[in-house]
Design a protein around this motif. Structure first.
Motif, short mmCIF file in Angstrom:
data_model
loop_
_atom_site.label_atom_id
_atom_site.label_comp_id
_atom_site.label_asym_id
_atom_site.label_seq_id
_atom_site.Cartn_x
_atom_site.Cartn_y
_atom_site.Cartn_z
N LEU A 9 -6.40 -11.71 5.79
CA LEU A 9 -6.98 -12.92 5.21
C LEU A 9 -6.71 -14.09 6.14
N ARG A 10 -7.78 -14.71 6.66
CA ARG A 10 -7.65 -15.78 7.65
C ARG A 10 -8.21 -17.09 7.10
N HIS A 11 -7.46 -18.16 7.35
CA HIS A 11 -7.85 -19.51 6.93
C HIS A 11 -8.62 -20.21 8.04
N TYR A 12 -9.63 -20.99 7.63
CA TYR A 12 -10.43 -21.79 8.55
C TYR A 12 -10.66 -23.16 7.93
N CYS A 60 -11.82 -22.53 4.12
CA CYS A 60 -12.47 -21.23 3.99
C CYS A 60 -11.44 -20.14 4.25
N VAL A 61 -11.53 -19.07 3.49
CA VAL A 61 -10.75 -17.87 3.74
C VAL A 61 -11.75 -16.73 3.92
N TYR A 72 -15.79 -13.74 1.79
CA TYR A 72 -15.16 -15.04 2.00
C TYR A 72 -15.30 -15.93 0.78
N TYR A 74 -15.22 -20.40 0.15
CA TYR A 74 -15.03 -21.72 0.76
C TYR A 74 -15.39 -22.82 -0.21
N ILE A 125 -9.11 -12.86 -1.97
CA ILE A 125 -9.71 -13.96 -1.20
C ILE A 125 -9.57 -15.26 -1.97
N THR A 128 -5.90 -16.46 -2.27
CA THR A 128 -5.38 -16.93 -0.98
C THR A 128 -5.90 -18.33 -0.69
N LEU A 129 -7.17 -18.57 -0.96
CA LEU A 129 -7.73 -19.92 -0.77
C LEU A 129 -7.07 -20.91 -1.72
N SER A 132 -3.53 -22.30 -1.01
CA SER A 132 -3.40 -23.30 0.06
C SER A 132 -3.81 -24.69 -0.40
#
Length: 181
Positions: A9-12, A60-61, A72, A74, A125, A128-129, A132
């Motif tokens: 899981l990546r944050h943007y 965004c995740v 995703y 967002y 997802i 996780t978003l 944050s």
């Protein structure tokens, strides 16, 4: 498929928007392929992606499974001059709709590709978003007729606060809110 345990899981943020734009559009195109809705064509959805990702608070995740994009979520914070609550019926109290730019995170999109549906990927997802975020609550709009999706959001703690058609051409949507933290 495992229950979303092996996801990366990546944050943007806004600074990464250009780099992830095509991926967001490609996943959207796959998820909504064959759906007859005037808001689902790539060109129409690209306008939403560009609008949301241009906001300073855009977050965004994206989940990956061995380099394959899974899905995703967002959104961005609602600003003090937002019209998000303006068309919700029944009308909500002013104390509820007052926004500061840091009070409410609006979840604009959450989508998961077909091979990963039913695996727990969507909640991973989403969570996780939301983990944050520093806002006191989150909100989203979901198609009123999508009973299963609404029930899923309710299971995650969202509560319906009204219904709206936010702009011309949009379907009737249910406005939902989730307390954070």
């Amino acid at each position: 498929m495992t229950i979303g345990t092996g996801l990366d899981l990546r944050h943007y943020g806004r600074e990464s928007a250009a780099a992830i734009r095509e991926l967001l559009l490609d996943v959207h195109d796959e998820v909504y392929e064959g759906v007859d809705d005037p808001l689902t064509p790539r060109e129409a959805f690209a306008k939403f992606v560009d609008s949301w990702s241009s906001k300073e608070s855009f977050a965004c995740v994206i989940a990956y499974d061995q380099a394959q994009p899974v899905g995703y979520a967002y959104g961005a914070s609602l600003g003090a001059s937002t019209t998000w609550w303006a068309k919700v019926t029944p009308p909500l109290p002013a104390a509820f709709t007052a926004e500061t730019g840091t009070r409410t995170f609006a979840l604009s999109e959450l989508m998961v590709r077909v091979p990963w549906r039913g695996t727990g990927a969507s909640v991973r997802i989403h969570d996780t978003l939301m983990a944050s975020r520093r806002e006191e609550r989150a909100t989203l709009l979901v198609h009123k007729d999508h009973v299963k999706v609404r029930a899923l959001y309710e299971a995650w703690g969202y509560e319906a606060v009204g219904e709206c058609v936010p702009f011309e051409g949009a379907p009737e949507l249910c406005a939902m809110v989730l307390p954070l933290h």
